[in-house]
Write a protein that holds these residues in place. Structure first.
Motif, PDB file in Angstrom:
ATOM      1  N   ALA A  66     -47.821  39.755  -4.180  1.00 40.15           N
ATOM      2  CA  ALA A  66     -48.293  38.479  -3.636  1.00 40.15           C
ATOM      3  C   ALA A  66     -48.976  37.699  -4.741  1.00 40.15           C
ATOM      4  CB  ALA A  66     -49.263  38.703  -2.481  1.00 40.15           C
ATOM      5  N   SER A  67     -48.952  36.381  -4.638  1.00 30.25           N
ATOM      6  CA  SER A  67     -49.699  35.571  -5.588  1.00 30.25           C
ATOM      7  C   SER A  67     -51.185  35.915  -5.460  1.00 30.25           C
ATOM      8  CB  SER A  67     -49.450  34.086  -5.346  1.00 30.25           C
ATOM      9  OG  SER A  67     -49.590  33.758  -3.982  1.00 30.25           O
ATOM     10  N   PRO A  68     -51.890  36.036  -6.567  1.00 32.38           N
ATOM     11  CA  PRO A  68     -53.277  36.508  -6.524  1.00 32.38           C
ATOM     12  C   PRO A  68     -54.252  35.550  -5.859  1.00 32.38           C
ATOM     13  CG  PRO A  68     -52.688  35.828  -8.743  1.00 32.38           C
ATOM     14  CD  PRO A  68     -51.425  35.818  -7.946  1.00 32.38           C
ATOM     15  N   ALA A  69     -53.862  34.306  -5.701  1.00 32.71           N
ATOM     16  CA  ALA A  69     -54.743  33.313  -5.077  1.00 32.71           C
ATOM     17  C   ALA A  69     -53.916  32.398  -4.188  1.00 32.71           C
ATOM     18  CB  ALA A  69     -55.472  32.489  -6.139  1.00 32.71           C
ATOM     19  N   VAL A  70     -54.585  31.752  -3.245  1.00 33.85           N
ATOM     20  CA  VAL A  70     -53.937  30.738  -2.426  1.00 33.85           C
ATOM     21  C   VAL A  70     -53.760  29.494  -3.288  1.00 33.85           C
ATOM     22  CG1 VAL A  70     -54.128  29.262  -0.392  1.00 33.85           C
ATOM     23  CG2 VAL A  70     -54.898  31.640  -0.281  1.00 33.85           C
ATOM     24  N   GLY A  71     -52.518  29.049  -3.441  1.00 35.88           N
ATOM     25  CA  GLY A  71     -52.231  27.895  -4.273  1.00 35.88           C
ATOM     26  C   GLY A  71     -52.228  26.599  -3.473  1.00 35.88           C
ATOM     27  N   ARG A  72     -51.897  25.520  -4.162  1.00 39.74           N
ATOM     28  CA  ARG A  72     -51.837  24.200  -3.532  1.00 39.74           C
ATOM     29  C   ARG A  72     -50.537  23.518  -3.935  1.00 39.74           C
ATOM     30  NH1 ARG A  72     -57.087  22.900  -1.806  1.00 39.74           N
ATOM     31  NH2 ARG A  72     -55.954  21.456  -0.464  1.00 39.74           N
ATOM     32  N   ILE A  73     -50.049  22.645  -3.053  1.00 38.06           N
ATOM     33  CA  ILE A  73     -48.813  21.924  -3.345  1.00 38.06           C
ATOM     34  C   ILE A  73     -48.876  20.539  -2.698  1.00 38.06           C
ATOM     35  CG2 ILE A  73     -47.609  22.945  -1.359  1.00 38.06           C
ATOM     36  CD1 ILE A  73     -45.082  22.979  -3.140  1.00 38.06           C
ATOM     37  N   PHE A  74     -48.490  19.500  -3.446  1.00 42.69           N
ATOM     38  CA  PHE A  74     -48.630  18.116  -2.978  1.00 42.69           C
ATOM     39  C   PHE A  74     -47.367  17.311  -3.262  1.00 42.69           C
ATOM     40  CE2 PHE A  74     -49.598  13.690  -4.301  1.00 42.69           C
ATOM     41  CZ  PHE A  74     -49.930  13.184  -3.054  1.00 42.69           C
ATOM     42  N   TYR A  75     -46.905  16.607  -2.231  1.00 42.17           N
ATOM     43  CA  TYR A  75     -45.809  15.649  -2.352  1.00 42.17           C
ATOM     44  C   TYR A  75     -46.350  14.263  -2.006  1.00 42.17           C
ATOM     45  CZ  TYR A  75     -42.472  19.528  -2.420  1.00 42.17           C
ATOM     46  OH  TYR A  75     -41.777  20.660  -2.750  1.00 42.17           O
ATOM     47  N   ALA A  76     -46.122  13.297  -2.893  1.00 39.15           N
ATOM     48  CA  ALA A  76     -46.602  11.934  -2.640  1.00 39.15           C
ATOM     49  C   ALA A  76     -45.830  11.282  -1.500  1.00 39.15           C
ATOM     50  CB  ALA A  76     -46.489  11.098  -3.911  1.00 39.15           C
ATOM     51  N   LYS A  77     -44.534  11.576  -1.407  1.00 41.87           N
ATOM     52  CA  LYS A  77     -43.710  10.999  -0.353  1.00 41.87           C
ATOM     53  C   LYS A  77     -43.679  11.912   0.856  1.00 41.87           C
ATOM     54  CE  LYS A  77     -40.598   8.381  -3.383  1.00 41.87           C
ATOM     55  NZ  LYS A  77     -39.178   8.164  -3.782  1.00 41.87           N
ATOM     56  N   ALA A  78     -43.682  11.298   2.038  1.00 42.91           N
ATOM     57  CA  ALA A  78     -43.580  12.079   3.270  1.00 42.91           C
ATOM     58  C   ALA A  78     -42.222  12.764   3.325  1.00 42.91           C
ATOM     59  CB  ALA A  78     -43.773  11.174   4.490  1.00 42.91           C
ATOM     60  N   TRP A  79     -42.211  14.011   3.853  1.00 39.89           N
ATOM     61  CA  TRP A  79     -40.964  14.755   3.919  1.00 39.89           C
ATOM     62  C   TRP A  79     -39.997  14.128   4.906  1.00 39.89           C
ATOM     63  CZ3 TRP A  79     -38.296  17.408   7.756  1.00 39.89           C
ATOM     64  CH2 TRP A  79     -37.236  18.208   7.302  1.00 39.89           C
ATOM     65  N   SER A  80     -38.717  14.100   4.554  1.00 39.65           N
ATOM     66  CA  SER A  80     -37.669  13.605   5.440  1.00 39.65           C
ATOM     67  C   SER A  80     -36.451  14.507   5.289  1.00 39.65           C
ATOM     68  CB  SER A  80     -37.284  12.167   5.071  1.00 39.65           C
ATOM     69  OG  SER A  80     -36.090  11.796   5.737  1.00 39.65           O
ATOM     70  N   PRO A  81     -35.801  14.881   6.379  1.00 41.53           N
ATOM     71  CA  PRO A  81     -34.622  15.745   6.274  1.00 41.53           C
ATOM     72  C   PRO A  81     -33.471  15.090   5.530  1.00 41.53           C
ATOM     73  CG  PRO A  81     -34.862  14.891   8.509  1.00 41.53           C
ATOM     74  CD  PRO A  81     -36.114  14.546   7.775  1.00 41.53           C
ATOM     75  N   PRO A  88     -42.437  18.986  -6.442  1.00 38.55           N
ATOM     76  CA  PRO A  88     -43.687  18.396  -5.980  1.00 38.55           C
ATOM     77  C   PRO A  88     -44.334  17.549  -7.067  1.00 38.55           C
ATOM     78  CG  PRO A  88     -44.004  20.711  -6.508  1.00 38.55           C
ATOM     79  CD  PRO A  88     -42.526  20.454  -6.579  1.00 38.55           C
ATOM     80  N   ASP A  89     -45.146  16.591  -6.645  1.00 34.43           N
ATOM     81  CA  ASP A  89     -45.869  15.760  -7.611  1.00 34.43           C
ATOM     82  C   ASP A  89     -46.977  16.546  -8.292  1.00 34.43           C
ATOM     83  OD1 ASP A  89     -44.887  12.752  -7.139  1.00 34.43           O
ATOM     84  OD2 ASP A  89     -44.918  13.811  -5.225  1.00 34.43           O
ATOM     85  N   LYS A 100     -50.140  23.370 -15.368  1.00 30.21           N
ATOM     86  CA  LYS A 100     -49.769  22.567 -16.540  1.00 30.21           C
ATOM     87  C   LYS A 100     -48.393  21.932 -16.382  1.00 30.21           C
ATOM     88  CE  LYS A 100     -47.900  26.524 -19.114  1.00 30.21           C
ATOM     89  NZ  LYS A 100     -48.007  27.320 -20.375  1.00 30.21           N
ATOM     90  N   GLY A 101     -47.572  22.458 -15.476  1.00 24.10           N
ATOM     91  CA  GLY A 101     -46.258  21.885 -15.234  1.00 24.10           C
ATOM     92  C   GLY A 101     -46.230  20.827 -14.157  1.00 24.10           C
ATOM     93  N   ALA A 102     -47.386  20.523 -13.533  1.00 21.42           N
ATOM     94  CA  ALA A 102     -47.436  19.513 -12.475  1.00 21.42           C
ATOM     95  C   ALA A 102     -47.095  18.136 -13.033  1.00 21.42           C
ATOM     96  CB  ALA A 102     -48.817  19.497 -11.837  1.00 21.42           C
ATOM     97  N   GLN A 103     -46.276  17.376 -12.287  1.00 21.23           N
ATOM     98  CA  GLN A 103     -45.807  16.080 -12.777  1.00 21.23           C
ATOM     99  C   GLN A 103     -46.886  15.007 -12.769  1.00 21.23           C
ATOM    100  OE1 GLN A 103     -42.378  14.948 -10.471  1.00 21.23           O
ATOM    101  NE2 GLN A 103     -41.079  16.559 -11.301  1.00 21.23           N
ATOM    102  N   SER A 104     -47.616  14.892 -11.650  1.00 21.53           N
ATOM    103  CA  SER A 104     -48.553  13.767 -11.496  1.00 21.53           C
ATOM    104  C   SER A 104     -49.855  14.228 -10.842  1.00 21.53           C
ATOM    105  CB  SER A 104     -47.918  12.657 -10.659  1.00 21.53           C
ATOM    106  OG  SER A 104     -46.691  12.230 -11.215  1.00 21.53           O
ATOM    107  N   PRO A 105     -50.660  15.031 -11.532  1.00 25.67           N
ATOM    108  CA  PRO A 105     -51.931  15.455 -10.937  1.00 25.67           C
ATOM    109  C   PRO A 105     -52.859  14.263 -10.738  1.00 25.67           C
ATOM    110  CG  PRO A 105     -51.807  16.094 -13.256  1.00 25.67           C
ATOM    111  CD  PRO A 105     -50.454  15.598 -12.881  1.00 25.67           C
ATOM    112  N   ALA A 106     -53.555  14.251  -9.593  1.00 27.49           N
ATOM    113  CA  ALA A 106     -54.449  13.133  -9.281  1.00 27.49           C
ATOM    114  C   ALA A 106     -55.871  13.402  -9.720  1.00 27.49           C
ATOM    115  CB  ALA A 106     -54.415  12.855  -7.777  1.00 27.49           C
ATOM    116  N   ALA A 107     -56.170  14.609 -10.152  1.00 24.19           N
ATOM    117  CA  ALA A 107     -57.517  14.956 -10.583  1.00 24.19           C
ATOM    118  C   ALA A 107     -57.440  16.179 -11.490  1.00 24.19           C
ATOM    119  CB  ALA A 107     -58.414  15.244  -9.380  1.00 24.19           C
TER     120      ALA A 107
END
Length: 294
Positions: A66-81, A88-89, A100-107
């Motif tokens: 298992a991943s050693p910590a609970v991660g986070r994931i963010f999409y700027a656009k609302a999901w649509s099928p 992810p952004d 370090k590979g995140a495209q557009s971190p906000a903070a």
């Protein structure tokens, strides 16, 4: 005889534990990461993003990593099928700072990010979602040519946190419950089932038995394989939690993806002096359980 009927038949005894032949591996090539995707009351088994079978469950698994910590994931656009799959952004493997590979971190930090504030998402939810990855082995695979296979499973917020239902736990509560009682998650056969109280939009976990020596001799080495360790780490190419295929990866992402995909499970040299599997499954029952049902 149909293809499904033929594939469902048990192999002759001398082929039962030989695994996939080198010829078949050459013909198929790199098939991609194996995943179990729970959604709307159905568990889908996918390989390289393509659905190979479905079942309503519940599933009995052995959690091997298992991943050693609970991660986070963010999409700027609302999901649509109907939307094209996209990376992810922003995402975080440790839940504290953007990868370090995140495209557009906000903070610079997750705890000070505007997307981590209640109300930044739909309703009072946060726009940035929690995520944790597991690597699991299916109990039904033991004693079949699929023995040793490891599957990636992504857990979203409602599966990680929230209320338990009887003896079934959300994942974080499940891990804490076992640890507080001096037990280890990987010592148990874990049953994963959908939470009807949440309209089958999340799953719950319950310990239903101990693993035996036969399972232990397969699951322990699996937990130490490099490709299994990589299964629980999000990358820009693999961060999508739905199991959808993403846009073409970079050279570095592709190399990492292929490393995860191609390594085959090691077969035990001998079955002497070990216990029989907890449940001996035929290939017929395994295939039928994952039939492509609606």
């Amino acid at each position: 005889m149909s293809n499904l009927a033929l594939v469902s038949q048990d192999l002759p005894d001398f082929l039962q534990n030989t695994g996939i032949s080198d010829l078949t591996k050459t013909l198929v090539g790199k098939t991609g990461v194996k995943r179990i995707v729970p959604k709307n009351g159905i568990f889908s088994k996918t390989v390289g993003g393509e659905v190979m079978g479905k079942t309503g469950g519940p599933l009995k698994v052995v959690i091997v990593h298992a991943s050693p910590a609970v991660g986070r994931i963010f999409y700027a656009k609302a999901w649509s099928p109907d939307a094209e799959p996209a990376a992810p952004d922003c995402f975080s493997n440790d839940g504290r700072t953007p990868d370090k590979g995140a495209q557009s971190p906000a903070a610079d930090r997750c705890d000070s990010c505007p997307n981590n504030i209640k109300g930044s998402g739909m309703g009072i939810s946060k726009a940035c979602r929690y995520s944790r990855r597991l690597a699991v082995m299916l109990l039904d695979d033991f004693g079949t040519p699929l023995e040793g296979s490891v599957y990636q499973m992504n857990l979203a917020s409602k599966t990680l946190f929230g209320d338990n239902v009887g003896d079934r736990f959300t994942f974080e509560n499940y891990a804490k419950y076992l640890a507080n009682n001096g037990k280890s998650v990987d010592w148990f056969i874990t049953e994963i089932s959908f939470n009807a109280d949440n309209d089958n939009q999340s799953v719950l976990f319950e310990a239903v038995g101990h693993i035996n020596k036969t399972i232990y001799e397969v699951s322990l080495p699996a937990s130490q394989r490099d490709e299994v360790k990589k299964m629980v780490v999000m990358t820009p190419y693999q961060a999508d939690v739905s199991g959808r295929a993403l846009p073409a990866p970079t050279k570095e992402d592709k190399e990492e993806f292929e490393t995860v995909a191609v390594t085959e499970p090691k077969k035990r040299e001998s079955k002497k002096a070990v216990d029989a599997p907890a449940v001996k499954q035929s290939l017929d029952s395994v295939v039928k359980a994952w039939s492509d049902e609606d």
